[in-house]
Design an enzyme around this catalytic site. Structure first.
Site, PDB file in Angstrom:
ATOM      1  N   GLY A 166       0.838  -1.203   0.000  1.00 24.41           N
ATOM      2  CA  GLY A 166       0.000   0.000   0.000  1.00 24.41           C
ATOM      3  C   GLY A 166       0.866   1.243   0.000  1.00 24.41           C
ATOM      4  O   GLY A 166       2.061   1.184  -0.282  1.00 24.41           O
ATOM      5  N   ASN A 167       0.269   2.382   0.319  1.00 25.86           N
ATOM      6  CA  ASN A 167       1.056   3.612   0.450  1.00 25.86           C
ATOM      7  C   ASN A 167       0.384   4.526   1.478  1.00 25.86           C
ATOM      8  O   ASN A 167      -0.675   4.203   2.008  1.00 25.86           O
ATOM      9  CB  ASN A 167       1.236   4.307  -0.904  1.00 25.86           C
ATOM     10  N   TYR A 168       1.020   5.656   1.763  1.00 27.80           N
ATOM     11  CA  TYR A 168       0.594   6.505   2.879  1.00 27.80           C
ATOM     12  C   TYR A 168      -0.565   7.449   2.552  1.00 27.80           C
ATOM     13  O   TYR A 168      -0.933   8.263   3.389  1.00 27.80           O
ATOM     14  CB  TYR A 168       1.763   7.349   3.365  1.00 27.80           C
TER      15      TYR A 168
END
Ligand code: C5P
Length: 406
Positions: A217-219
């Site tokens: 995923g990412n932030y």
């Protein structure tokens, strides 16, 4: 917070329910009521029992030429005060001052007084001007409740920083009445300039599955995309918000949310929605790569390490840029760490955007997970830098630009 553009008198004839709660700033509510009336508004006051400890209903009813409502039943003749009728009557509800307690009750539907009951029946836009001591305002509970109110589409008029009734100095002073009036005027001045337009917005991160319990995923928090959805919806657009997994809530009659998880799901939802749309705003942080295969069961801790093979995902922006008709608009985002302008310009051309919004990770307060953002808008005519603002104000700037292009 709402942008404070200078406007003409848009409060003329507006019906406003002014809710007053038990804060020392209640003394300013009289000035506020007077200022709204001077602008031509009709003001009906609803006060909580604690509010009456700070300011008398006689002062308020004299100013508004209307009986102040506090109880579910009028005392003398037993007439029922209908919160439902008030909810339908009003063009706006303004709760000023709003205490931590009232904000909490509003967030959680604790309708134990006339004010919160009226709030729950309200059909019109709601404005909330918090007033409390700095520690109460900063408490995670208050901040969480305000976040909940924002997710209901309520407009929070942030308190100012200054000396408080406790003689401490900090953030918690109710915004000055003239500023509150300005915020409301500017709200009513906002034209429904996007009425009849359908806008697809992608927001948040994507999750790319590795096995049944893990993902890449990412932030991205989704805050910028959700603020854009709200800004478009407020101006009358029908919004299809294609959202990756985020911790945000949004509810507006003009917003239809489509929840997706992976880049592939986001691609399908966005491509299909864009066919019938007038514009697309691609704000999501879409994964560029996804695992070639997803393990059917949880990958065990074995051997020296693990190599994952990734394959590229489909670029939603590029696909929409290609299928874009002359009447459609497409806005993209770029988050860059180096040679920002050059990379952003390259994306503007390659993805066939009408303009691109650049946010740099080098700017403090910009980018992922923050409540603020500092953007530069780049189109084929030139480069416009903007100052650091809240994500809602940034969204308003971006949507102003979009609206001008239609
Ligand atoms: O190429 P890059 O990912 O930096 O481009 C960013 C822009 O492209 C953003 O507007 C993002 O939402 C969009 N994008 C997309 N689909 C992808 C990758 C990026 O829509 N697979």
């Amino acid at each position: 917070m709402i942008g404070r553009r200078m406007t003409m008198n848009t409060l003329q004839g507006k019906r406003i329910v002014l809710g007053i709660t038990g804060s020392i700033a209640a003394y300013k509510a009289a000035v506020l009521a007077r200022a709204l009336i001077k602008k031509g508004a009709e003001v009906q006051i609803v006060i909580t029992p604690a509010g009456k400890e700070f300011i008398t209903p006689i002062t308020l009813s004299a100013l508004t030429s209307k009986p102040v409502i506090s109880e579910f039943f009028a005392q003398r003749d037993g007439t029922w005060h209908s919160h439902v009728d008030l909810g339908l009557w009003a063009d706006a509800m303004l709760i000023a001052p709003a205490t931590a307690s009232t904000i909490g009750k509003m967030a959680h539907g604790v309708a134990d007084n006339m004010l919160v009951t009226t709030y729950l029946s309200m059909k019109a836009p709601v404005f909330v001007a918090p007033a409390m001591d700095l520690d109460m305002f900063a408490h995670p509970s208050t901040q969480h409740n305000l976040e909940i109110l924002r997710s209901y589409g309520n407009h929070i008029i942030e308190p100012a920083t200054g000396e408080l009734a406790s003689h401490l100095t900090g953030k918690g002073r109710m915004e000055e009445p003239e500023k509150i009036v300005e915020v409301m005027e500017s709200f009513f001045a906002r034209k429904q300039e996007l009425a009849g337009r359908r806008i697809v917005i992608t927001a948040g991160p994507t999750y790319e599955k590795i096995d049944p319990v893990r993902f890449i995923g990412n932030y991205s928090s989704g805050k910028m995309g959700y603020a854009l959805a709200e800004s478009c919806a407020e101006r009358g657009a029908e919004v299809i918000l294609v959202s990756g997994p985020v911790n945000l809530r949004i509810s507006h009659p003009n917003i239809r949310k489509v929840d997706v998880e992976s880049a592939a799901e986001m691609y399908d939802a966005a491509v299909s929605a864009f066919k019938e749309a007038d514009a697309g705003i691609l704000c999501a942080a879409v994964a560029d790569f996804t695992p070639e295969t997803v393990a059917g069961s949880k990958i065990k801790r074995e051997g020296d390490g693990l190599t994952l093979r990734l394959k590229p995902t489909k670029d939603i922006a590029a696909a929409l840029g290609q299928q874009k008709r002359a009447s459609q608009l497409l806005i993209g985002f770029a988050l860059e760490t180096n040679e920002e302008i050059t990379h952003a310009k390259e994306k503007l051309a390659r993805k066939n955007f009408d303009f691109i919004v650049l946010n740099s990770l080098n700017d403090k307060g910009a980018g992922f997970r923050t409540d603020t953002n500092k953007i530069t808008i780049i189109d084929r005519q030139g480069i416009t830098p903007y100052p650091l603002k809240s994500k809602k104000e940034v969204a308003d700037d971006i949507v102003d630009r979009l609206a001008n292009l239609f």
